[in-house]
Design an enzyme around this catalytic site. Structure first.
Site, mmCIF file in Angstrom:
data_model
loop_
_atom_site.group_PDB
_atom_site.id
_atom_site.type_symbol
_atom_site.label_atom_id
_atom_site.label_comp_id
_atom_site.label_asym_id
_atom_site.label_seq_id
_atom_site.Cartn_x
_atom_site.Cartn_y
_atom_site.Cartn_z
ATOM 1 C CB ALA A 241 18.390 -13.271 -23.733
ATOM 2 C CE LYS A 242 12.475 -17.907 -19.249
ATOM 3 N NZ LYS A 242 13.400 -19.071 -18.883
ATOM 4 N NE ARG A 243 18.429 -14.343 -28.215
ATOM 5 C CZ ARG A 243 18.174 -12.981 -27.843
ATOM 6 N NH1 ARG A 243 17.277 -12.772 -27.263
ATOM 7 N NH2 ARG A 243 19.334 -12.143 -27.690
ATOM 8 C CD GLU A 251 15.568 -21.406 -17.995
ATOM 9 O OE1 GLU A 251 14.786 -21.276 -18.861
ATOM 10 O OE2 GLU A 251 16.604 -20.892 -17.815
#
Ligand code: GLU
Length: 311
Positions: A241-243, A251
């Site tokens: 996930a993004k986190r 990114e």
């Protein structure tokens, strides 16, 4: 004959989604199929056109082209409702007034989970309500979800990656209480109407496939071929996930990754390229002839493993 990639436009695609997209594209292209992109934006609150544009740009950046217009589920609610009406006409749906909490409490109170059913399967509370019981619940101001009425069906299917699979189908939701059609119904209707006969997606959805196959049978649709491909997990062991850090195309680019690095890492992580091949020579197009679903790994990769494949 088409394959497809069907993301939810609720954020940037991460390495796991990108790998699934690459494999879906390779599966389609290596078998002469069209490759469709469908936006699964049933959830109007979390989906956004900004994410859709970003995701399409990311797919293009790693060399995955697609055929035809992008289809959006948010524009097809009438179609989904028409198919729910067909099932209703055949006596295969019922109205369910339970809240999530009531369902959870009932599952927790049950002595044991029914054999073969997916986790969290609906315990059937509203299956056989009398007209009076229904009126009572409506008088309390409850709006009903629509559920499939199953009859304990077991479904077998052969997955090109995972091998033989078997599961029992529960009374899955077809439309939520707020009227929004549910994923399992929408995906079955779309794959049929779009001529999709090859479904490649994350293996977290393998447990939903028996539900979708039963819906296909009830609606008289063809069964597509299935390839459930492994996920990429984050450091906590859950789906990436993004986190979890730098996981999206933008990114990773900010950290110096080229799109060649990205495709090379995704390919190496599933055995489609070796570490001795320079990244600069690896493109999606060059992997087409190497793709064979039977040779894919069946277990997940971790983010750390993917990073190590950058070399
Ligand atoms: N929209 C689903 C997801 O993003 C994929 C559904 C499918 O491929 O059937 O996980």
């Amino acid at each position: 004959m088409s394959g497809r990639f069907a993301p939810s436009p609720t954020g940037e695609l991460h390495l796991g989604n990108l790998r699934t997209a690459l494999l879906a594209w390779l599966a389609a292209r290596s078998t002469g199929r069209d490759f469709l992109v469908r936006m699964e934006d049933l959830d109007l609150v979390t989906s956004s056109p900004v994410h859709e544009r970003q995701q399409l740009a990311d797919l293009a950046a790693i060399g995955l082209d697609h055929d035809g217009e992008v289809v959006r589920q948010s524009e097809r609610f009438d179609l989904y409702r028409a198919h729910i009406e067909r099932l209703e006409h055949d006596g295969r749906v019922y109205r369910c007034y339970c809240t999530r909490r009531e369902i959870r409490d009932e599952i927790d109170a049950a002595v044991s989970a029914p054999h073969g059913l997916p986790d969290g399967a609906y315990p059937g509370t509203c299956r056989d309500l009398t007209p009076d019981e229904r009126t009572e619940r409506e008088a309390e101001g409850r709006s009903p979800a629509i559920r499939l009425r199953t009859e304990g069906e077991w479904i077998d299917f052969d997955d090109r990656v995972l091998g033989h699979q078997r599961g029992r189908v529960d009374d899955v939701v077809l439309a939520r209480a707020d009227g929004v059609p549910a994923y399992n119904l929408a995906v079955v209707v779309d794959d049929e109407l779009q001529g999709v006969d090859q479904v490649v997606r994350g293996d977290d959805l393998a447990s939903s496939t028996p539900r979708q196959i039963l819906l296909q049978q009830l609606l008289g649709f063809e069964r597509p071929e299935y390839q459930h491909v492994p996920l990429v997990l984050g450091p906590t062991g859950r789906r990436l996930a993004k986190r979890d850090g730098a996981v999206s195309v933008s990114e990773l680019a900010a950290e110096g990754w080229t799109t060649h690095d990205l495709v090379a890492v995704l390919a190496r992580s599933v055995g489609l390229a070796s570490s001795s091949e320079p990244s600069s020579t690896i493109t999606a197009e060059r992997l087409v002839d190497r793709y064979d679903p039977a040779l894919l790994p069946t277990g997940p990769s971790t983010y750390a493993e993917l990073q190590a494949f950058r070399g």
